[in-house]
Design a protein around this motif. Structure first.
Motif, PDB file in Angstrom:
ATOM      1  N   GLN A  91       0.821  -1.210   0.000  1.00  0.00           N
ATOM      2  CA  GLN A  91       0.000   0.000   0.000  1.00  0.00           C
ATOM      3  C   GLN A  91       0.854   1.259   0.000  1.00  0.00           C
ATOM      4  OE1 GLN A  91      -2.305   0.605   3.510  1.00  0.00           O
ATOM      5  NE2 GLN A  91      -3.526   2.253   2.633  1.00  0.00           N
ATOM      6  N   VAL A  92       1.810   1.319   0.910  1.00  0.00           N
ATOM      7  CA  VAL A  92       2.662   2.503   1.018  1.00  0.00           C
ATOM      8  C   VAL A  92       3.502   2.688  -0.245  1.00  0.00           C
ATOM      9  CG1 VAL A  92       4.623   3.485   2.261  1.00  0.00           C
ATOM     10  CG2 VAL A  92       2.726   2.483   3.531  1.00  0.00           C
ATOM     11  N   SER A  93       4.027   1.601  -0.781  1.00  0.00           N
ATOM     12  CA  SER A  93       4.888   1.686  -1.960  1.00  0.00           C
ATOM     13  C   SER A  93       4.119   2.168  -3.185  1.00  0.00           C
ATOM     14  CB  SER A  93       5.533   0.327  -2.240  1.00  0.00           C
ATOM     15  OG  SER A  93       6.353  -0.078  -1.168  1.00  0.00           O
ATOM     16  N   VAL A  94       2.912   1.634  -3.394  1.00  0.00           N
ATOM     17  CA  VAL A  94       2.094   2.076  -4.531  1.00  0.00           C
ATOM     18  C   VAL A  94       1.694   3.534  -4.363  1.00  0.00           C
ATOM     19  CG1 VAL A  94      -0.120   1.755  -5.710  1.00  0.00           C
ATOM     20  CG2 VAL A  94       1.258  -0.237  -5.072  1.00  0.00           C
ATOM     21  N   HIS A  95       1.302   3.909  -3.150  1.00  0.00           N
ATOM     22  CA  HIS A  95       0.917   5.294  -2.878  1.00  0.00           C
ATOM     23  C   HIS A  95       2.078   6.238  -3.150  1.00  0.00           C
ATOM     24  CE1 HIS A  95      -0.574   8.442   0.293  1.00  0.00           C
ATOM     25  NE2 HIS A  95      -0.597   8.909  -0.943  1.00  0.00           N
ATOM     26  N   GLN A  96       3.247   5.932  -2.605  1.00  0.00           N
ATOM     27  CA  GLN A  96       4.405   6.808  -2.761  1.00  0.00           C
ATOM     28  C   GLN A  96       4.872   6.882  -4.215  1.00  0.00           C
ATOM     29  OE1 GLN A  96       5.901   8.924  -0.897  1.00  0.00           O
ATOM     30  NE2 GLN A  96       6.298   8.211   1.161  1.00  0.00           N
ATOM     31  N   ALA A  97       4.909   5.738  -4.896  1.00  0.00           N
ATOM     32  CA  ALA A  97       5.340   5.739  -6.295  1.00  0.00           C
ATOM     33  C   ALA A  97       4.387   6.562  -7.159  1.00  0.00           C
ATOM     34  CB  ALA A  97       5.431   4.294  -6.810  1.00  0.00           C
ATOM     35  N   GLY A  98       3.088   6.391  -6.933  1.00  0.00           N
ATOM     36  CA  GLY A  98       2.112   7.163  -7.695  1.00  0.00           C
ATOM     37  C   GLY A  98       2.185   8.644  -7.388  1.00  0.00           C
ATOM     38  N   ALA A  99       2.361   8.983  -6.104  1.00  0.00           N
ATOM     39  CA  ALA A  99       2.464  10.394  -5.715  1.00  0.00           C
ATOM     40  C   ALA A  99       3.697  11.032  -6.330  1.00  0.00           C
ATOM     41  CB  ALA A  99       2.497  10.512  -4.193  1.00  0.00           C
ATOM     42  N   THR A 100       4.796  10.296  -6.388  1.00  0.00           N
ATOM     43  CA  THR A 100       6.023  10.819  -6.989  1.00  0.00           C
ATOM     44  C   THR A 100       5.833  11.050  -8.479  1.00  0.00           C
ATOM     45  OG1 THR A 100       7.386   9.684  -5.343  1.00  0.00           O
ATOM     46  CG2 THR A 100       8.468  10.361  -7.375  1.00  0.00           C
ATOM     47  N   GLN A 136      -2.024  23.085  -5.625  1.00  0.00           N
ATOM     48  CA  GLN A 136      -3.421  22.945  -6.029  1.00  0.00           C
ATOM     49  C   GLN A 136      -4.005  21.657  -5.469  1.00  0.00           C
ATOM     50  OE1 GLN A 136      -2.306  23.158 -10.195  1.00  0.00           O
ATOM     51  NE2 GLN A 136      -3.512  25.031 -10.421  1.00  0.00           N
ATOM     52  N   THR A 137      -5.278  21.700  -5.146  1.00  0.00           N
ATOM     53  CA  THR A 137      -5.971  20.539  -4.597  1.00  0.00           C
ATOM     54  C   THR A 137      -6.248  19.531  -5.707  1.00  0.00           C
ATOM     55  OG1 THR A 137      -7.011  21.958  -2.955  1.00  0.00           O
ATOM     56  CG2 THR A 137      -7.972  19.775  -3.283  1.00  0.00           C
ATOM     57  N   ARG A 138      -5.966  18.278  -5.418  1.00  0.00           N
ATOM     58  CA  ARG A 138      -6.186  17.204  -6.381  1.00  0.00           C
ATOM     59  C   ARG A 138      -6.834  16.014  -5.680  1.00  0.00           C
ATOM     60  NH1 ARG A 138      -5.434  20.745  -9.364  1.00  0.00           N
ATOM     61  NH2 ARG A 138      -4.018  20.858 -11.166  1.00  0.00           N
ATOM     62  N   PHE A 139      -7.614  15.252  -6.434  1.00  0.00           N
ATOM     63  CA  PHE A 139      -8.152  13.995  -5.944  1.00  0.00           C
ATOM     64  C   PHE A 139      -6.991  13.020  -5.788  1.00  0.00           C
ATOM     65  CE2 PHE A 139     -10.398   9.884  -6.627  1.00  0.00           C
ATOM     66  CZ  PHE A 139     -11.220   9.961  -5.513  1.00  0.00           C
ATOM     67  N   ASP A 140      -6.856  12.411  -4.608  1.00  0.00           N
ATOM     68  CA  ASP A 140      -5.681  11.602  -4.299  1.00  0.00           C
ATOM     69  C   ASP A 140      -5.800  10.192  -4.874  1.00  0.00           C
ATOM     70  OD1 ASP A 140      -3.309  10.728  -3.312  1.00  0.00           O
ATOM     71  OD2 ASP A 140      -3.696  11.269  -1.224  1.00  0.00           O
ATOM     72  N   VAL A 141      -5.625  10.100  -6.181  1.00  0.00           N
ATOM     73  CA  VAL A 141      -5.681   8.811  -6.867  1.00  0.00           C
ATOM     74  C   VAL A 141      -4.620   7.839  -6.338  1.00  0.00           C
ATOM     75  CG1 VAL A 141      -5.488   7.665  -9.122  1.00  0.00           C
ATOM     76  CG2 VAL A 141      -6.706   9.842  -8.919  1.00  0.00           C
ATOM     77  N   PRO A 142      -3.362   8.286  -6.097  1.00  0.00           N
ATOM     78  CA  PRO A 142      -2.362   7.332  -5.603  1.00  0.00           C
ATOM     79  C   PRO A 142      -2.727   6.686  -4.266  1.00  0.00           C
ATOM     80  CG  PRO A 142      -1.281   9.285  -6.470  1.00  0.00           C
ATOM     81  CD  PRO A 142      -2.747   9.592  -6.431  1.00  0.00           C
ATOM     82  N   ALA A 143      -3.364   7.430  -3.363  1.00  0.00           N
ATOM     83  CA  ALA A 143      -3.741   6.852  -2.069  1.00  0.00           C
ATOM     84  C   ALA A 143      -4.769   5.748  -2.259  1.00  0.00           C
ATOM     85  CB  ALA A 143      -4.296   7.932  -1.148  1.00  0.00           C
ATOM     86  N   LEU A 144      -5.754   5.984  -3.125  1.00  0.00           N
ATOM     87  CA  LEU A 144      -6.768   4.955  -3.377  1.00  0.00           C
ATOM     88  C   LEU A 144      -6.171   3.775  -4.140  1.00  0.00           C
ATOM     89  CD1 LEU A 144      -9.869   7.149  -4.281  1.00  0.00           C
ATOM     90  CD2 LEU A 144      -9.340   6.022  -2.127  1.00  0.00           C
TER      91      LEU A 144
END
Length: 200
Positions: A91-100, A136-144
């Motif tokens: 979970q953390v790895s996918v979230h962080q990679a997507g956020a990056t 800017q505010t964005r929908f947090d796709v990487p977290a989901l």
């Protein structure tokens, strides 16, 4: 591989905004690559709270005999603990990679407002939102993606009767609910810590 991706320079691939920019934080400072790395390791994977959450979740599943194929006893609890830890690593790895990749901030954004209900609403709202490098505010796709990706991938080390789509999505839904609860405690955490120190 995902851990390495979490510290690569962010690319300019930010999709079109799904929510309006928040004008309340004009001086937002984007997260740096060093901060991303620190958050990935010290804020998540090496955090004592992760291990506490892992052992607690495993204990809950153990008492609930979930899954029953893993049986009871120390071996069963150990297997559930390893499973929970693997879930959180994915979970953390996918979230962080997507956020990056998108240039998003993986950290929780505290509210500048006051009042219990406004801050509670903020903690729920910012479980699904984040900021890009421009503030800017964005929908947090990487977290989901992290929550549902971990839910589906974890089904591959569960017994064969579990399905990556149906059971994995169910686990993802459960994790999204936990995200909201965790962010509530993140929002009010400083006050809770001060209260405990005063009480001691």
């Amino acid at each position: 591989m995902l851990a390495a991706a979490a510290v690569l320079p962010a690319q300019n691939v930010d999709p079109a905004p799904l929510v309006p920019a928040d004008p309340l934080v004009p001086d937002y400072q984007p997260v740096t690559n060093a901060q991303r790395w620190d958050h990935y390791w010290n804020g998540t994977l090496l955090s004592s709270s992760l291990y506490a959450a892992t052992l607690g979740s495993a204990l809950w599943d153990h008492l609930d005999h979930d899954p029953p194929e893993w049986r009871q006893g120390l071996k069963g609890y150990g297997r559930r603990s390893v499973s929970e830890y693997g879930f959180h690593v994915v979970q953390v790895s996918v979230h962080q990679a997507g956020a990056t990749a998108l240039g998003y901030d993986p950290r929780y954004q505290h509210c500048d407002c006051k009042g219990f209900f406004r801050r509670t609403a903020h903690s729920v709202k910012w479980s699904f939102l984040t900021r890009n490098n421009a503030g800017q505010t964005r929908f947090d796709v990487p977290a989901l993606a992290g929550a549902y990706g971990a839910g589906m991938l974890s089904m591959y080390w569960y017994p064969n009767r579990y399905n990556a789509l149906t059971d994995g999505v169910r686990e993802g839904n459960h994790e999204v609910g936990l995200m909201v609860g965790v962010n509530f405690f993140r929002e009010f955490g400083p006050e809770l810590k001060r209260s405990f120190r005063i009480g001691n």
